[in-house]
Structure formats: C-alpha cells, structure tokens
Motif scaffolding. Structure first.
Motif, PDB file in Angstrom:
ATOM      1  N   GLY A  16     -12.987  25.998  16.531  1.00 66.70           N
ATOM      2  CA  GLY A  16     -12.008  27.069  16.621  1.00 66.70           C
ATOM      3  C   GLY A  16     -11.418  27.459  15.279  1.00 66.70           C
ATOM      4  N   SER A  17     -10.430  28.352  15.344  1.00 68.25           N
ATOM      5  CA  SER A  17      -9.809  28.886  14.137  1.00 68.25           C
ATOM      6  C   SER A  17      -8.287  28.842  14.244  1.00 68.25           C
ATOM      7  CB  SER A  17     -10.240  30.342  13.911  1.00 68.25           C
ATOM      8  OG  SER A  17     -11.634  30.443  13.724  1.00 68.25           O
ATOM      9  N   LEU A  18      -7.654  28.756  13.096  1.00 68.89           N
ATOM     10  CA  LEU A  18      -6.206  28.879  12.970  1.00 68.89           C
ATOM     11  C   LEU A  18      -5.908  29.589  11.662  1.00 68.89           C
ATOM     12  CD1 LEU A  18      -4.712  25.377  13.943  1.00 68.89           C
ATOM     13  CD2 LEU A  18      -4.415  27.516  15.206  1.00 68.89           C
ATOM     14  N   ARG A  19      -4.769  30.265  11.616  1.00 71.21           N
ATOM     15  CA  ARG A  19      -4.310  30.841  10.361  1.00 71.21           C
ATOM     16  C   ARG A  19      -2.924  30.305  10.060  1.00 71.21           C
ATOM     17  NH1 ARG A  19      -3.154  37.017   8.241  1.00 71.21           N
ATOM     18  NH2 ARG A  19      -1.306  36.797   9.561  1.00 71.21           N
ATOM     19  N   LEU A  20      -2.806  29.650   8.943  1.00 73.40           N
ATOM     20  CA  LEU A  20      -1.518  29.170   8.475  1.00 73.40           C
ATOM     21  C   LEU A  20      -0.875  30.218   7.577  1.00 73.40           C
ATOM     22  CD1 LEU A  20      -2.378  25.476   7.523  1.00 73.40           C
ATOM     23  CD2 LEU A  20      -1.751  26.414   9.749  1.00 73.40           C
ATOM     24  N   SER A  21       0.439  30.286   7.670  1.00 74.46           N
ATOM     25  CA  SER A  21       1.203  31.171   6.797  1.00 74.46           C
ATOM     26  C   SER A  21       2.261  30.360   6.069  1.00 74.46           C
ATOM     27  CB  SER A  21       1.892  32.280   7.610  1.00 74.46           C
ATOM     28  OG  SER A  21       0.949  33.084   8.275  1.00 74.46           O
ATOM     29  N   CYS A  22       2.602  30.804   4.886  1.00 73.57           N
ATOM     30  CA  CYS A  22       3.659  30.166   4.112  1.00 73.57           C
ATOM     31  C   CYS A  22       4.519  31.267   3.516  1.00 73.57           C
ATOM     32  CB  CYS A  22       3.069  29.294   3.016  1.00 73.57           C
ATOM     33  SG  CYS A  22       4.283  28.621   1.864  1.00 73.57           S
ATOM     34  N   ALA A  23       5.745  31.339   3.994  1.00 65.87           N
ATOM     35  CA  ALA A  23       6.687  32.339   3.501  1.00 65.87           C
ATOM     36  C   ALA A  23       7.542  31.711   2.410  1.00 65.87           C
ATOM     37  CB  ALA A  23       7.560  32.839   4.638  1.00 65.87           C
ATOM     38  N   ALA A  24       7.641  32.404   1.310  1.00 67.80           N
ATOM     39  CA  ALA A  24       8.383  31.885   0.167  1.00 67.80           C
ATOM     40  C   ALA A  24       9.624  32.712  -0.097  1.00 67.80           C
ATOM     41  CB  ALA A  24       7.497  31.878  -1.071  1.00 67.80           C
ATOM     42  N   SER A  25      10.691  32.051  -0.381  1.00 75.33           N
ATOM     43  CA  SER A  25      11.908  32.736  -0.823  1.00 75.33           C
ATOM     44  C   SER A  25      12.010  32.590  -2.328  1.00 75.33           C
ATOM     45  CB  SER A  25      13.140  32.124  -0.157  1.00 75.33           C
ATOM     46  OG  SER A  25      13.305  30.782  -0.574  1.00 75.33           O
ATOM     47  N   GLY A  26      12.714  33.480  -2.940  1.00 76.73           N
ATOM     48  CA  GLY A  26      12.847  33.386  -4.376  1.00 76.73           C
ATOM     49  C   GLY A  26      12.033  34.447  -5.091  1.00 76.73           C
ATOM     50  N   ARG A  27      12.572  34.920  -6.156  1.00 75.40           N
ATOM     51  CA  ARG A  27      11.973  36.037  -6.861  1.00 75.40           C
ATOM     52  C   ARG A  27      10.760  35.654  -7.675  1.00 75.40           C
ATOM     53  NH1 ARG A  27      16.680  38.838 -10.117  1.00 75.40           N
ATOM     54  NH2 ARG A  27      14.956  40.240 -10.609  1.00 75.40           N
ATOM     55  N   PHE A  29       8.093  34.037  -6.701  1.00 73.06           N
ATOM     56  CA  PHE A  29       6.861  33.819  -5.934  1.00 73.06           C
ATOM     57  C   PHE A  29       5.672  34.476  -6.603  1.00 73.06           C
ATOM     58  CE2 PHE A  29       4.165  33.189  -2.327  1.00 73.06           C
ATOM     59  CZ  PHE A  29       3.403  34.342  -2.221  1.00 73.06           C
ATOM     60  N   SER A  30       5.847  35.720  -7.019  1.00 74.71           N
ATOM     61  CA  SER A  30       4.704  36.475  -7.542  1.00 74.71           C
ATOM     62  C   SER A  30       4.193  35.914  -8.859  1.00 74.71           C
ATOM     63  CB  SER A  30       5.087  37.948  -7.702  1.00 74.71           C
ATOM     64  OG  SER A  30       6.133  38.076  -8.634  1.00 74.71           O
ATOM     65  N   LYS A  31       4.957  35.050  -9.514  1.00 80.36           N
ATOM     66  CA  LYS A  31       4.533  34.479 -10.796  1.00 80.36           C
ATOM     67  C   LYS A  31       3.926  33.097 -10.643  1.00 80.36           C
ATOM     68  CE  LYS A  31       5.996  38.065 -12.976  1.00 80.36           C
ATOM     69  NZ  LYS A  31       4.999  39.053 -13.485  1.00 80.36           N
ATOM     70  N   HIS A  32       3.903  32.571  -9.413  1.00 87.11           N
ATOM     71  CA  HIS A  32       3.395  31.228  -9.184  1.00 87.11           C
ATOM     72  C   HIS A  32       2.010  31.278  -8.543  1.00 87.11           C
ATOM     73  CE1 HIS A  32       7.277  29.546 -10.098  1.00 87.11           C
ATOM     74  NE2 HIS A  32       6.840  28.327  -9.840  1.00 87.11           N
ATOM     75  N   ASN A  52      -4.409  32.107  -7.548  1.00 86.25           N
ATOM     76  CA  ASN A  52      -3.532  32.381  -8.680  1.00 86.25           C
ATOM     77  C   ASN A  52      -2.522  33.476  -8.335  1.00 86.25           C
ATOM     78  OD1 ASN A  52      -5.164  34.676  -8.799  1.00 86.25           O
ATOM     79  ND2 ASN A  52      -5.159  34.710 -11.037  1.00 86.25           N
ATOM     80  N   TRP A  53      -1.638  33.783  -9.279  1.00 77.29           N
ATOM     81  CA  TRP A  53      -0.504  34.656  -8.971  1.00 77.29           C
ATOM     82  C   TRP A  53      -0.943  36.059  -8.555  1.00 77.29           C
ATOM     83  CZ3 TRP A  53       0.453  39.216 -11.544  1.00 77.29           C
ATOM     84  CH2 TRP A  53      -0.256  39.419 -12.728  1.00 77.29           C
ATOM     85  N   ASP A  73      -0.062  37.821  -0.121  1.00 82.00           N
ATOM     86  CA  ASP A  73       0.511  39.162  -0.104  1.00 82.00           C
ATOM     87  C   ASP A  73       1.824  39.072  -0.878  1.00 82.00           C
ATOM     88  OD1 ASP A  73       1.783  41.568   0.434  1.00 82.00           O
ATOM     89  OD2 ASP A  73       1.081  41.650   2.490  1.00 82.00           O
ATOM     90  N   ASN A  74       1.800  39.486  -2.126  1.00 80.13           N
ATOM     91  CA  ASN A  74       2.984  39.343  -2.969  1.00 80.13           C
ATOM     92  C   ASN A  74       4.129  40.249  -2.496  1.00 80.13           C
ATOM     93  OD1 ASN A  74       1.770  37.394  -4.506  1.00 80.13           O
ATOM     94  ND2 ASN A  74       1.323  38.736  -6.239  1.00 80.13           N
TER      95      ASN A  74
END
Length: 124
Positions: A16-27, A29-32, A52-53, A73-74
């Motif tokens: 089977g399949s799963l999709r994990l998501s990770c929501a980040a707070s903080g400005r 994120f796009s640089k990490h 990469n970023w 998705d930045n």
C-alpha cells in the motif's frame, strides 16, 4: 525557532501507500533543507530522504529508492513524503527534520530541528 509537525502516519497493508506531511512554522523554512528519518523499535534512527531548500536536489536511502518520493511546497511551509509499495520493514516512527544543508542529513547529529514523529505500521 522552527517547529515541525508531522501527519499522515497510520496502518497500511504491505504494498500500500501513505503520504506523510510535515508542516513547519517559522520564516526560515524556505532556507532549510528538509527531510525524513525513521526509527524502528530497537534500532537506531536512520536517514530516509531529504530535499534542498529550492526542491531542486533530493537524496534517498538505498532502501527506499524507487518507492518513496520527497517533495516540498515552500508557499505552504510543508514537506511531503510519498511512500509507495510499502513493506513491513518500513514500519517505524518517521521524523521530519530540518537542517542548514542537504549534506547535513548524513548524520542525525547535524540536524537543527526535529518533529515529534508519526508512526507508520505496515502489516504483512
């Protein structure tokens, strides 16, 4: 400070399949660089995938190549892990991680931020 919150774990049958998501707070994120580690019971935490970023470069553990896909998705401060053809040996707690560069994912000790983890269980 960056906070990471995972979701999408659960119980799935082998194949089977799963999709994990990770929501980040903080400005910042796009640089990490972002990625995923996993830890099975009684085992050490291991690298799974990273991106990469900009999203232009990715890296995968050999054990998941061709089955897992990482993306980000930045605009939404979110990173995803699409997991297909799941196997019982993929059973683990999956941790979202953020680091200054893609190469940092070579060692858990170089990770800047961790999520609290989400459990993935694959039944045979």
């Amino acid at each position: 400070q960056v906070q990471l919150v995972e979701s999408g774990g659960g119980l799935v049958q082998a194949g089977g399949s799963l999709r994990l998501s990770c929501a980040a707070s903080g400005r910042i994120f796009s640089k990490h660089a972002m990625g995923w580690f996993r830890q099975a019971p009684g085992k050490e935490r291991e690298f799974v995938a990273a991106i990469n970023w900009s999203g232009g470069s990715t890296s995968y553990a050999d054990s998941v190549k061709g089955r897992f896909t990482i993306s980000r998705d930045n605009a939404k401060n979110t990173v995803y892990l699409q997991m297909n053809s799941l196997k019982p040996e993929d059973t683990a707690v999956y941790y979202c991680a953020a680091a200054s560069a893609l190469w940092s994912f070579g060692s858990p000790g170089r990770i800047d931020y961790w999520g609290t983890g989400t459990l993935v269980t694959v039944s045979s």
